[in-house]
Design an enzyme around this catalytic site. Sequence first.
Site, PDB file in Angstrom:
ATOM      1  N   HIS A 184      -9.606   4.750  -0.712  1.00 53.47           N
ATOM      2  CA  HIS A 184      -8.707   4.819   0.435  1.00 53.47           C
ATOM      3  C   HIS A 184      -9.409   5.633   1.526  1.00 53.47           C
ATOM      4  CE1 HIS A 184      -4.614   3.627  -1.342  1.00 53.47           C
ATOM      5  NE2 HIS A 184      -5.542   3.306  -2.242  1.00 53.47           N
ATOM      6  N   ASP A 202       1.950   4.980  -5.627  1.00 55.19           N
ATOM      7  CA  ASP A 202       1.268   6.241  -5.325  1.00 55.19           C
ATOM      8  C   ASP A 202       2.054   7.407  -5.910  1.00 55.19           C
ATOM      9  OD1 ASP A 202      -0.005   8.440  -4.338  1.00 55.19           O
ATOM     10  OD2 ASP A 202       0.086   7.848  -2.228  1.00 55.19           O
ATOM     11  N   HIS A 237      -7.883   9.935   4.497  1.00 55.44           N
ATOM     12  CA  HIS A 237      -7.140   8.981   5.312  1.00 55.44           C
ATOM     13  C   HIS A 237      -7.227   9.349   6.800  1.00 55.44           C
ATOM     14  CE1 HIS A 237      -4.770   8.250   1.482  1.00 55.44           C
ATOM     15  NE2 HIS A 237      -4.940   7.012   1.901  1.00 55.44           N
ATOM     16  N   ASN A 249     -10.327   0.447   1.415  1.00 63.18           N
ATOM     17  CA  ASN A 249      -9.232   0.306   2.372  1.00 63.18           C
ATOM     18  C   ASN A 249      -9.725   0.706   3.758  1.00 63.18           C
ATOM     19  OD1 ASN A 249      -7.727  -0.268   0.120  1.00 63.18           O
ATOM     20  ND2 ASN A 249      -6.195   1.315   0.454  1.00 63.18           N
ATOM     21  N   ASP A 302       0.843  -1.194   0.000  1.00 64.17           N
ATOM     22  CA  ASP A 302       0.000   0.000   0.000  1.00 64.17           C
ATOM     23  C   ASP A 302       0.884   1.252   0.000  1.00 64.17           C
ATOM     24  OD1 ASP A 302      -2.446   1.346   0.054  1.00 64.17           O
ATOM     25  OD2 ASP A 302      -2.462   1.469   2.241  1.00 64.17           O
ATOM     26  N   HIS A 303       0.624   2.171  -0.906  1.00 58.80           N
ATOM     27  CA  HIS A 303       1.374   3.421  -1.009  1.00 58.80           C
ATOM     28  C   HIS A 303       2.877   3.187  -1.176  1.00 58.80           C
ATOM     29  CE1 HIS A 303      -2.064   6.030  -0.257  1.00 58.80           C
ATOM     30  NE2 HIS A 303      -2.393   5.241   0.743  1.00 58.80           N
ATOM     31  N   THR A 351      -8.024   2.728  10.046  1.00 58.49           N
ATOM     32  CA  THR A 351      -8.166   3.443  11.310  1.00 58.49           C
ATOM     33  C   THR A 351      -9.135   2.778  12.273  1.00 58.49           C
ATOM     34  OG1 THR A 351      -7.586   5.536  10.248  1.00 58.49           O
ATOM     35  CG2 THR A 351      -8.732   5.671  12.352  1.00 58.49           C
ATOM     36  N   GLU A 392      -3.205   5.615  -8.243  1.00 58.49           N
ATOM     37  CA  GLU A 392      -4.096   6.621  -7.648  1.00 58.49           C
ATOM     38  C   GLU A 392      -4.108   7.868  -8.510  1.00 58.49           C
ATOM     39  OE1 GLU A 392      -4.520   9.320  -3.570  1.00 58.49           O
ATOM     40  OE2 GLU A 392      -3.689   7.283  -3.432  1.00 58.49           O
ATOM     41  N   GLY A 414     -11.329   4.385   3.896  1.00 57.09           N
ATOM     42  CA  GLY A 414     -12.686   3.857   4.008  1.00 57.09           C
ATOM     43  C   GLY A 414     -13.268   3.918   5.406  1.00 57.09           C
TER      44      GLY A 414
END
Length: 280
Positions: A202, A104, A174, A225, A82-83, A228, A134, A204
């Site tokens: 992203h 990314d 995010h 995604n 991811d990223h 958190t 992205e 989500g």
Amino acid sequence: MTLATLAEVLQPALKGNYAVAGLVTLGWEDMRAFVAAAEAEGCPVILQAGPSCRVHTPLPILGKMFRHLAETASVPVVAHLDHGYSVEECRAALDAGFTSLMYDGSRKPLAQNIDETAAIARLAHDAGISCEGEIGFVGYAEGESSAGTDAKEAAQFARETGVDAMAISVGNVHLQQDKQGGLDVARIAEIEALTDVPLVIHGGSGVPVSQRRALATGSKICKFNIGTELRMAFGDALRHAVNSDPGRFDRVAILKETHEPMVRAARTVLSAFGHHQKGA
């Protein structure tokens, strides 16, 4: 062994009108719980190693952890970077056994983002794995502001990069701790009218669950995604385990008590994406 590429789980989701969760991992305890939750729900899962995870644990170790979990899982498991911010990082993830690379370039000018993402997509496809890119920029709560995705630019990006999935900025943020926001449904419709590439959200955790469910089953958004809200669940479980016996010091015993709460939290997330409703 049920190790899968991103394309192998998102194309069925696109055709079947459901979504797959990209669950952001930080360590063995949460990734193990996420796979257990996916097995309990009977759905695929994407295990994601983001920048903070990679600072804590080297990519070669993460690759082995993801692949070990996939080898014994009864559902498809994607090992996803991811990223990724550089060719070197993406290549290192490929070498470590990841089956999906997210490059990314969203902070860069459109032409540069397209060129660099296309190069990563070629690298991934030559190795038989997948690539996510992205377009637009998804900002951060109490940090960088978002730049919304332009539908025509998204269509160009999808066409010229050859990505298997495209992350878009449509009101998502995010690291959002509440679900008071919501996505721009009109902008999503504009984007999906111009491309057939599976779309990704992203940030989500900040999307209301009812909207996640509606978009998972009624749009081309095939991947959400979630990080958190699951980190918050882990923190609550860990805090309870520590505080229940202040004299305890064995971290294995303490961390063991986070497993079931994390499985429950992850199952709640997974159940909202329409996999069962569509008979997938």
